[in-house]
Design an enzyme around this catalytic site. Structure first.
Site, short mmCIF file in Angstrom:
data_model
loop_
_atom_site.label_atom_id
_atom_site.label_comp_id
_atom_site.label_asym_id
_atom_site.label_seq_id
_atom_site.Cartn_x
_atom_site.Cartn_y
_atom_site.Cartn_z
N ASP A 59 58.93 -23.70 2.06
CA ASP A 59 57.56 -23.45 2.50
C ASP A 59 57.20 -21.98 2.25
O ASP A 59 57.92 -21.09 2.72
CB ASP A 59 57.50 -23.78 4.00
CG ASP A 59 56.08 -23.87 4.51
OD1 ASP A 59 55.22 -23.10 4.04
OD2 ASP A 59 55.84 -24.73 5.38
N THR A 133 40.65 -21.21 -8.41
CA THR A 133 39.57 -22.17 -8.57
C THR A 133 38.23 -21.49 -8.85
O THR A 133 38.02 -20.35 -8.42
CB THR A 133 39.44 -23.02 -7.28
OG1 THR A 133 38.22 -23.73 -7.31
CG2 THR A 133 39.43 -22.15 -6.04
N ASP A 134 37.32 -22.21 -9.49
CA ASP A 134 35.96 -21.67 -9.69
C ASP A 134 35.15 -21.68 -8.39
O ASP A 134 34.08 -21.07 -8.32
CB ASP A 134 35.22 -22.44 -10.79
CG ASP A 134 35.00 -23.92 -10.47
OD1 ASP A 134 35.55 -24.42 -9.46
OD2 ASP A 134 34.28 -24.59 -11.24
N LYS A 163 41.04 -19.22 -0.97
CA LYS A 163 41.45 -18.95 -2.36
C LYS A 163 40.90 -17.59 -2.81
O LYS A 163 41.56 -16.85 -3.54
CB LYS A 163 40.96 -20.06 -3.29
CG LYS A 163 41.65 -21.40 -3.12
CD LYS A 163 43.14 -21.39 -3.40
CE LYS A 163 43.48 -21.23 -4.86
NZ LYS A 163 44.95 -21.40 -5.11
N LYS A 198 40.43 -37.21 -3.61
CA LYS A 198 39.49 -36.51 -4.48
C LYS A 198 38.60 -37.53 -5.19
O LYS A 198 38.97 -38.69 -5.36
CB LYS A 198 40.24 -35.65 -5.49
CG LYS A 198 41.29 -34.71 -4.87
CD LYS A 198 40.70 -33.39 -4.38
CE LYS A 198 41.62 -32.55 -3.52
NZ LYS A 198 42.80 -32.01 -4.08
#
Ligand code: NAD
Length: 353
Positions: A59, A133-134, A163, A198
């Protein structure tokens, strides 16, 4: 090269691990993953016995574990993908996103920095690559606009905020400690092994099982979709040829409104399942929009295309066909990941909308 890939049992990570294990037999690839609900070693069953592949269960929120592992293994490079990745879960449980995405990333930066600075060659030849990520850029409102590497960060969800924070820490370690870092920010991925919380795998699964197809709001939100193997190829290019300290946006110039994408999937599924055209579309059900739902994401990927020579290899329709075929022929994989906890998550998300 001893290469550590974090989050390699997840959706994108498993495609990255497979690409590196098969393309670079001279590398030793170590896949570090905590095997959360999203981690699944079945994603890697085809390469699990490869001589250059080792799985490590661990982890990234455990700083001591990481320091000990880096001291023992002497990694030359890190490709960091481990994260909590689902926006809806970040709305109900933001702290787990802070812990893994922010604290976990800083733990990993510290472990790499401490072990590399004390090594004989220091930071020479080392590389810490953060896959992002965008969504850190927020939402586009003008249809002419695209996210470039210079777009200001404006995260709107707890996921994208975590993020964004981790991206800032990676750049800060590059600036402050001269850690050799590189980053990329990619648009929405789809393809085999995608966890069915998703949009695309959720729709495929629900069409198959004749369940309602929950579409947020009016389905007007626009996303730019990239086949996961093309993202893995881009990660290979950035890791090997990206300039240190730089960021590369990755995307497919492939924008779809959610509702149009769901209709396309319905058509493909009707054909594959031998159902009369229009059958699956009857399952479409509009549900209360996600809180803070960004309207449009679109990536300008010219930098990686021009500087690193990467481009997507698949047209969207072709990628979707491949994806649907994969899900239809991997029923056991789907049954395994949709049993147990997935059911209670699904009920909690959509039962009362
Ligand atoms: P995923 O949720 O499928 O996989 C994440 C993996 O990380 C899982 O295997 C999980 O077990 C592991 N993990 C989670 N917490 C951990 C911890 N504390 N310690 C160690 N391992 C842990 O995610 P994904 O969709 O494959 O995304 C991978 C990365 O790419 C993420 O960093 C995500 O932000 C980024 N990204 C995803 C997309 C997308 O469309 N899915 C797009 C751009 C960027």
């Amino acid at each position: 090269m001893n290469l550590l890939i974090t989050g390699g049992a997840g959706f994108i990570g498993s495609h990255v691990v497979r690409l590196f294990v098969t393309k670079y037999p001279e590398y030793q690839i170590y896949n570090l993953d905590a095997l959360t609900y999203a981690g699944n070693l079945a994603n890697l069953s085809d390469i699990e016995h490869a001589p250059n592949y080792t799985f490590i269960k661990g982890d990234i929120t455990d700083a001591k574990f990481l320091e000990d592992m880096f001291a023992e293994m002497s990694f030359d490079g890190v490709i960091h993908l481990a994260a909590e990745s689902h926006v809806d879960r970040s709305i109900t449980d933001p702290m787990s996103f802070v812990m893994t995405n922010v604290v976990g990333t800083v733990n990993l930066l510290n472990a790499a920095k401490n072990s590399w600075k004390d090594s004989a060659s220091g930071f020479d030849g080392k590389r810490f690559y953060h896959v992002s990520t965008d969504e850190v850029y927020g939402s586009l409102h003008n249809p002419e606009d695209f996210f470039t590497e210079e777009t200001a960060y404006d995260p709107q969800s707890p996921y994208s905020a975590s993020k964004a924070a981790s991206d800032h820490f990676v750049r800060a370690y590059g600036n402050t400690y001269k850690l050799p870092v590189v980053l990329s920010n990619c648009s929405n991925n789809y393809g085999p092994n995608h966890f069915p919380e998703k949009l695309i795998p959720l729709m495929i699964h629900n069409i198959q099982t004749n369940k309602p197809l929950p579409v947020y709001g009016k389905g007007e939100n626009v996303r730019d979709w990239l086949f996961v193997v093309d993202h893995a190829r881009a990660i290979d290019a950035v890791f090997h040829t990206g300039q240190l300290g730089e960021t590369y946006n990755i995307g497919g110039f492939n924008e779809w409104k959610n509702i149009d994408l769901v209709h396309l999937l319905c058509q493909i599924m009707d054909r594959k399942l031998g159902r009369p055209e229009g059958t699956s579309a009857q399952l479409i059900t509009y549900v209360t929009d996600r809180a803070g739902h960004d309207l449009r994401y679109a990536i300008d990927a010219h930098k990686i295309m021009n500087e690193l020579g990467w481009q997507p290899s698949l047209q969207f329709e072709e990628g979707l066909e491949k994806t649907v075929d994969w899900f239809l022929s991997n029923q056991e994989w789907l049954d395994n990941v949709t049993s147990g906890n997935y059911q209670s998550y699904y009920q909690g998300m959509y039962a009362n909308r």
